[in-house]
Scaffold this motif. Structure first.
Motif, PDB file in Angstrom:
ATOM      1  N   GLU A 296       0.838  -1.201   0.000  1.00 28.39           N
ATOM      2  CA  GLU A 296       0.000   0.000   0.000  1.00 28.39           C
ATOM      3  C   GLU A 296       0.870   1.247   0.000  1.00 28.39           C
ATOM      4  O   GLU A 296       1.877   1.309   0.709  1.00 28.39           O
ATOM      5  CB  GLU A 296      -0.896   0.016   1.248  1.00 28.39           C
TER       6      GLU A 296
ATOM      7  N   ARG B 137      -5.507  -0.564   7.260  1.00 27.63           N
ATOM      8  CA  ARG B 137      -4.867  -0.488   5.944  1.00 27.63           C
ATOM      9  C   ARG B 137      -3.412  -0.864   6.129  1.00 27.63           C
ATOM     10  O   ARG B 137      -2.522  -0.030   6.224  1.00 27.63           O
ATOM     11  CB  ARG B 137      -5.010   0.904   5.308  1.00 27.63           C
ATOM     12  N   ALA B 138      -3.211  -2.167   6.229  1.00 24.05           N
ATOM     13  CA  ALA B 138      -1.886  -2.702   6.475  1.00 24.05           C
ATOM     14  C   ALA B 138      -1.267  -3.106   5.137  1.00 24.05           C
ATOM     15  O   ALA B 138      -1.912  -3.025   4.094  1.00 24.05           O
ATOM     16  CB  ALA B 138      -1.996  -3.914   7.383  1.00 24.05           C
TER      17      ALA B 138
ATOM     18  N   GLU C 122     -14.858  -0.594   4.727  1.00 29.24           N
ATOM     19  CA  GLU C 122     -15.112  -1.751   3.865  1.00 29.24           C
ATOM     20  C   GLU C 122     -14.475  -2.986   4.482  1.00 29.24           C
ATOM     21  O   GLU C 122     -13.261  -3.079   4.568  1.00 29.24           O
ATOM     22  CB  GLU C 122     -14.521  -1.493   2.472  1.00 29.24           C
TER      23      GLU C 122
HETATM   24  P1  ATP Z   1      -9.663  -1.014  -0.255  1.00 26.19           P
HETATM   25  O1  ATP Z   1     -10.573  -0.267  -1.171  1.00 26.19           O
HETATM   26  O2  ATP Z   1      -9.930  -0.764   1.195  1.00 26.19           O
HETATM   27  O3  ATP Z   1      -8.212  -0.903  -0.635  1.00 26.19           O
HETATM   28  P2  ATP Z   1      -9.914  -3.330  -1.841  1.00 26.19           P
HETATM   29  O4  ATP Z   1     -11.082  -3.023  -2.679  1.00 26.19           O
HETATM   30  O5  ATP Z   1      -8.549  -3.150  -2.369  1.00 26.19           O
HETATM   31  O6  ATP Z   1     -10.029  -2.542  -0.455  1.00 26.19           O
HETATM   32  P3  ATP Z   1     -10.356  -6.175  -1.983  1.00 26.19           P
HETATM   33  O7  ATP Z   1      -9.313  -6.391  -2.996  1.00 26.19           O
HETATM   34  O8  ATP Z   1     -11.756  -6.271  -2.366  1.00 26.19           O
HETATM   35  O9  ATP Z   1     -10.076  -4.792  -1.236  1.00 26.19           O
HETATM   36  O10 ATP Z   1     -10.026  -7.117  -0.738  1.00 26.19           O
HETATM   37  C1  ATP Z   1     -11.032  -7.735   0.063  1.00 26.19           C
HETATM   38  C2  ATP Z   1     -11.000  -7.252   1.488  1.00 26.19           C
HETATM   39  O11 ATP Z   1      -9.683  -7.268   2.025  1.00 26.19           O
HETATM   40  C3  ATP Z   1     -11.440  -5.808   1.665  1.00 26.19           C
HETATM   41  O12 ATP Z   1     -12.831  -5.725   1.702  1.00 26.19           O
HETATM   42  C4  ATP Z   1     -10.814  -5.448   2.988  1.00 26.19           C
HETATM   43  O13 ATP Z   1     -11.629  -5.882   4.056  1.00 26.19           O
HETATM   44  C5  ATP Z   1      -9.543  -6.246   2.996  1.00 26.19           C
HETATM   45  N1  ATP Z   1      -8.384  -5.405   2.678  1.00 26.19           N
HETATM   46  C6  ATP Z   1      -8.025  -4.912   1.478  1.00 26.19           C
HETATM   47  N2  ATP Z   1      -6.898  -4.194   1.561  1.00 26.19           N
HETATM   48  C7  ATP Z   1      -6.526  -4.234   2.866  1.00 26.19           C
HETATM   49  C8  ATP Z   1      -5.426  -3.702   3.596  1.00 26.19           C
HETATM   50  N3  ATP Z   1      -4.497  -2.976   2.998  1.00 26.19           N
HETATM   51  N4  ATP Z   1      -5.346  -3.957   4.921  1.00 26.19           N
HETATM   52  C9  ATP Z   1      -6.279  -4.703   5.531  1.00 26.19           C
HETATM   53  N5  ATP Z   1      -7.343  -5.233   4.899  1.00 26.19           N
HETATM   54  C10 ATP Z   1      -7.469  -5.014   3.585  1.00 26.19           C
END
Ligand code: ATP
Ligand code: MG
Length: 563
Positions: free
Chosen positions: A142, A151-152, A406
């Protein structure tokens, strides 16, 4: 669990870089520790709660007939090249080389690997549908890791993938997973909402996000009383009515040193919604002019979709002057007439009669600017980021807005990956077809943090019953004599009744024990002390309400039933 035998290192203060309530409490309560930016160690108390969430998810997925697998997190580049995402995913994908210098990545998601797996084993419609899921670590590099595990870069995900032979089967699985998600978040005791969402880098036809409602959420959602609810970045807006009337004479006015729309609007005494704002964009490298009303914000996702572009970005200042032949901030549509530039306007531009626009020279604006007479637009479309005052396209009522985190995202993928990776099957008439896929992800570690964001007080988290690491916390205010004897007995008794009890048997001052109990956040607390015990009584405290009661030990069973 006796606290003297547990690993629960609590902290008085949160580290300075903990930037959100949940991160502060997770570190202070000894759930996690930070290893590096966006990377964390999970301690026993954190694991206990994480596993509760994991088990709820596993049970609900199993109920639908999904099957658990375990996929590698180190994945060969070859698979990602086949899907086209090796180039497309960008720098969030952590790429590594093995000792033979072959390219690999650390999985940010697993569509490629699972599609390759199913492709190898499934060849007939008779083997479909199937839905496979796993729990595991994901890594996304990220750009701005923040908010603790929310947001790890390294995080824990439950990801599921469905494969079907017909649209109907595919839709059935989408619905089954959506239903299971609803049950999962209900069981977790969270206030949440499924909303329509953008499909992002995962791609596909349509998707829903599951939002835990909390003021600190990074996402904004639009809610209509009719039931339509979407991530604001995806929210469609009803087309507003066109304004008609007499066109006044086009005039140039001097607006010295007035930079922002607000300043010009105050100076000319013309409301901002009568302004035609011109933005210069590049869509996959090609210039595009975008017209928005006054202070409306452009939704870049809508623009990218409308143009069917892979990437859109605002032009640099140099590009701006080069494309528009105007000083930055003063370009208007009138001077662009006949220049062959692609001009796209948001639907709200039609609501402007006798508008204000840049005159394409410094400190000057045009007033009484009107479409057709003074400038041309190639297409009108919905480009606006939804905000207060916008109306729902389904029913015409006004949107309200809420903030959300989310926690889950489900996608109807269609054949995006199966076509690219040739995951095909033979249908009933022996025709080869790509499988129709869906994918479903829950950020398990993010759910835990979101639960804290939604439910906490000034002193710590307040766990819902399903997520609480223990059923009851028992606190002995003395570590010797009758208090200790009774507390020990009570501990054994509660355990025998099947309660999972955290027993604070440490030789610490009551103040420290109460502070730690607040941090741990177990909803029910029993306190054994010198004052009440001689009368056969103990104190009960409900963590959520903060209310205390005195209980007769003889009534304990009855009282426990009520909580
Ligand atoms: P975001 O918009 O928050 O970056 P994303 O749309 O990239 O999420 P997905 O690829 O749909 O996320 O991943 C499924 C789930 O994984 C997300 O709904 C979220 O709960 C979790 N997730 C995604 N990125 C991260 C993160 N950087 N740290 C922790 N949890 C995450
Ligand atoms: Mg993301």
């Amino acid at each position: 669990m006796k606290l003297t035998e547990y690993y629960l290192p609590t902290l008085k203060e949160a580290p300075k870089d903990a930037d959100i309530v949940s991160a502060k409490f997770m570190i202070r309560a000894g759930l996690i520790r930070k290893t590096a930016s966006g990377i964390y160690e999970w301690l026993p108390l954190g694991m206990k709660i994480l596993k509760k969430i994991e088990n709820i998810i596993r049970e609900e997925f199993n109920k639908e007939g999904a099957l658990e697998v375990w996929l590698p997190i180190v994945q060969p580049a070859e698979l990602w090249q086949k899907s086209g995402r090796w180039d497309f995913y960008g720098r969030e994908l952590l790429r590594i080389k093995d000792r033979k210098k072959a390219d690999f990545c650390i999985a940010p998601t697993a569509e490629e690997v699972i599609t390759d797996l199913v492709k190898k084993d499934v060849s007939s419609y008779k083997q479909l549908p199937v839905c496979l899921y796993q729990f595991g670590t994901k890594f996304r590099d990220e750009i701005r890791p923040r908010f603790g595990v929310m947001r790890a870069r390294e995080f824990y995900m439950a990801d599921a993938y469905s494969f079907a032979s017909t649209e109907e089967q595919a839709n059935t699985w989408y619905q089954k997973m959506k239903d299971s998600y609803i049950r999962i978040f209900e069981r977790c005791g969270l206030k949440f909402r499924p909303v329509e969402a953008d499909t992002g880098t995962i791609g596909g036809n349509f998707s829903h996000e599951f939002m835990v409602l909390a003021d600190t959420g990074e996402d904004e959602i639009s809610v209509c009383p009719c039931g339509y609810s979407a991530n604001t970045e995806k929210t469609e807006i009803a087309v507003p009515a066109q304004k008609t009337g007499e066109f006044l004479e086009l005039k140039e006015v001097s607006t010295p040193n007035k930079k922002t729309i607000k300043e010009v609007s105050d100076f000319l005494k013309i409301p901002a919604e009568n302004f035609i704002k011109l933005l210069v964009y590049k869509a996959d490298g090609k210039p595009v002019i975008v017209l928005m009303r006054g202070e409306d914000e452009l939704n870049e996702i809508k623009l990218r979709k409308f143009l069917n572009a892979t990437e859109v970005c605002q032009a640099t200042e140099e590009e701006y002057t080069q494309i528009t032949s105007s000083p930055v901030g003063f370009a208007g549509p009138v001077s662009l007439k006949g220049k062959g530039l692609k001009i796209i306007a948001d639907n709200y531009i039609k609501t402007i009669l006798n508008g204000v626009a840049g005159a394409s020279k410094a400190d000057t604006h045009l007033v009484n600017v009107n479409i057709e007479r003074d400038y041309k637009v190639d297409s009108f479309t919905d480009l606006k980021l939804a905000s207060l005052g916008d109306k729902c396209p389904k029913c015409g009522q006004n949107f309200t807005f809420k903030r959300g985190i989310e926690v889950g995202h489900i996608f109807k993928l269609g054949t995006k990956y199966s076509s690219a990776m040739k995951a095909e099957f033979l249908d009933e008439s022996q025709q080869s077809k790509p499988m129709i896929m869906g994918c479903y992800g829950i950020g398990v570690s993010r759910v835990l943090a979101a639960a804290i964001e939604q439910n906490h007080d000034d002193f710590g988290p307040i766990w819902t019953r399903a997520l609480s690491p223990f059923d009851i916390e028992l606190i002995a205010l003395d570590t010797e004599g009758e208090v200790k004897q009774k507390a020990d007995a009570l501990y054994a008794n509660l355990q025998a009744k099947g309660f999972d009890v955290l027993y604070d048997d440490r030789n610490e001052r009551p103040g420290i024990k109460f502070k730690d109990a607040d941090l741990v956040g177990v909803p029910h607390r029993l306190i054994v002390g010198k004052k009440l015990l001689p009368e056969g009584k103990i104190e009960y405290k409900n963590h959520a309400s903060g209310q205390s009661e005195v209980w007769l030990l003889s009534e304990l069973d009855e009282k426990l039933k009520n909580i």
